[in-house]
Design a protein around this motif. Structure first.
Motif, mmCIF file in Angstrom:
data_model
loop_
_atom_site.group_PDB
_atom_site.id
_atom_site.type_symbol
_atom_site.label_atom_id
_atom_site.label_comp_id
_atom_site.label_asym_id
_atom_site.label_seq_id
_atom_site.Cartn_x
_atom_site.Cartn_y
_atom_site.Cartn_z
ATOM 1 N N VAL A 33 25.926 16.786 -62.064
ATOM 2 C CA VAL A 33 25.607 18.004 -61.331
ATOM 3 C C VAL A 33 24.476 17.678 -60.364
ATOM 4 O O VAL A 33 23.412 17.226 -60.781
ATOM 5 C CB VAL A 33 25.162 19.134 -62.303
ATOM 6 N N MET A 34 24.713 17.855 -59.086
ATOM 7 C CA MET A 34 23.698 17.605 -58.064
ATOM 8 C C MET A 34 22.958 18.907 -57.791
ATOM 9 O O MET A 34 23.547 19.874 -57.332
ATOM 10 C CB MET A 34 24.363 17.100 -56.773
ATOM 11 N N ILE A 63 22.104 15.609 -64.709
ATOM 12 C CA ILE A 63 21.502 16.401 -63.640
ATOM 13 C C ILE A 63 20.886 15.439 -62.635
ATOM 14 O O ILE A 63 19.991 14.661 -62.971
ATOM 15 C CB ILE A 63 20.430 17.358 -64.199
ATOM 16 N N LEU A 64 21.387 15.480 -61.413
ATOM 17 C CA LEU A 64 20.940 14.568 -60.355
ATOM 18 C C LEU A 64 20.293 15.345 -59.216
ATOM 19 O O LEU A 64 20.484 16.556 -59.088
ATOM 20 C CB LEU A 64 22.134 13.788 -59.803
ATOM 21 N N ASP A 79 13.042 21.091 -57.303
ATOM 22 C CA ASP A 79 11.710 20.707 -57.777
ATOM 23 C C ASP A 79 11.711 20.608 -59.304
ATOM 24 O O ASP A 79 12.726 20.857 -59.965
ATOM 25 C CB ASP A 79 10.641 21.679 -57.274
ATOM 26 N N LYS A 80 10.563 20.248 -59.863
ATOM 27 C CA LYS A 80 10.443 20.048 -61.308
ATOM 28 C C LYS A 80 10.828 21.314 -62.080
ATOM 29 O O LYS A 80 11.517 21.253 -63.099
ATOM 30 C CB LYS A 80 9.015 19.621 -61.657
ATOM 31 N N GLU A 81 10.420 22.463 -61.554
ATOM 32 C CA GLU A 81 10.756 23.744 -62.198
ATOM 33 C C GLU A 81 12.267 23.949 -62.267
ATOM 34 O O GLU A 81 12.807 24.362 -63.292
ATOM 35 C CB GLU A 81 10.093 24.891 -61.430
ATOM 36 N N GLY A 82 12.961 23.646 -61.165
ATOM 37 C CA GLY A 82 14.420 23.772 -61.132
ATOM 38 C C GLY A 82 15.100 22.814 -62.095
ATOM 39 O O GLY A 82 16.091 23.169 -62.750
ATOM 40 N N LEU A 83 14.585 21.595 -62.204
ATOM 41 C CA LEU A 83 15.151 20.612 -63.124
ATOM 42 C C LEU A 83 14.980 21.055 -64.576
ATOM 43 O O LEU A 83 15.909 20.950 -65.386
ATOM 44 C CB LEU A 83 14.502 19.242 -62.917
ATOM 45 N N ARG A 95 20.912 16.111 -69.289
ATOM 46 C CA ARG A 95 19.684 15.342 -69.114
ATOM 47 C C ARG A 95 19.502 14.992 -67.644
ATOM 48 O O ARG A 95 20.477 14.786 -66.913
ATOM 49 C CB ARG A 95 19.664 14.106 -69.990
ATOM 50 N N VAL A 96 18.249 14.970 -67.251
ATOM 51 C CA VAL A 96 17.912 14.640 -65.872
ATOM 52 C C VAL A 96 17.981 13.125 -65.715
ATOM 53 O O VAL A 96 17.394 12.381 -66.502
ATOM 54 C CB VAL A 96 16.504 15.158 -65.506
ATOM 55 N N ILE A 97 18.682 12.686 -64.686
ATOM 56 C CA ILE A 97 18.786 11.257 -64.378
ATOM 57 C C ILE A 97 17.835 10.986 -63.214
ATOM 58 O O ILE A 97 18.018 11.516 -62.113
ATOM 59 C CB ILE A 97 20.231 10.863 -63.985
ATOM 60 N N ALA A 98 16.836 10.166 -63.473
ATOM 61 C CA ALA A 98 15.843 9.841 -62.441
ATOM 62 C C ALA A 98 16.484 8.973 -61.363
ATOM 63 O O ALA A 98 17.358 8.144 -61.657
ATOM 64 C CB ALA A 98 14.669 9.104 -63.066
#
Length: 177
Positions: A33-34, A63-64, A79-83, A95-98
């Motif tokens: 998911v972008m 989550i990209l 932004d970080k809040e959205g992630l 999970r967020v993929i850096a």
């Protein structure tokens, strides 16, 4: 030559296709998911996405954020809040993929500019990544290589997120035209 109509590609058809695929496919299914700031990182959009994903039953949701220069200059990464909100709403399988950073292997080319064009045709590079990559090749003069790359007519510099990216000239960026 037979002229066959092509089915229209719509978001709804893609979701239906993923649901049907999941019914047949028993292996691990990961969905990416972008997240784009102010486009799909809000609570309402994420709740809708969570409902769609629940119907597909992926094993993992990655989550990209956009990291390569998008065509539209208004596109910004969430932004970080959205992630964090996305991770909370999409659940434990999300999970967020850096973004990947570092240098690139230019492979075996006789001409260094051709090696760079080969990569940036598929994967635009941040200028800092390109410079770091070139510094791993002691026989290469970085400034001269960037000059030759510019003069080759095969590359362009695009600015996004306050950073310079090198992309193939064939890449389309409206404000660069």
């Amino acid at each position: 030559k037979i002229n066959r109509p092509h089915p229209e590609i719509t978001f709804s058809r893609l979701v239906t296709g993923l649901k049907l695929f999941r019914k047949e496919y028993q292996g691990k299914l990961w969905i990416e998911v972008m997240l784009v700031k102010d486009m799909n990182d809000g609570e309402r959009e994420l709740l809708e996405l969570a409902d769609l994903l629940a119907a597909i039953h992926p094993d993992e949701i990655h989550i990209l954020q956009p990291t390569r220069p998008p065509v539209e200059p208004w596109v910004q990464p969430a932004d970080k809040e959205g992630l964090l909100l996305a991770q909370k709403i999409l659940g434990s399988s999300a999970r967020v993929i850096a973004p990947v950073t570092g240098t690139f292997d230019l492979g075996i080319h006789e001409n260094i500019t051709d090696a760079i064009v080969d990569i940036i045709t598929r994967h635009p590079m941040k200028e800092i990544e390109l410079i770091e990559t070139l510094q791993h090749y002691p026989q290469v003069d970085v400034k001269e290589t960037l000059r030759l790359l510019t003069e080759s007519g095969k590359a362009q510099v695009v600015e996004r997120y306050g950073e310079k990216y090198w992309s193939a000239l064939s890449g389309y960026y409206p404000e660069n035209s």
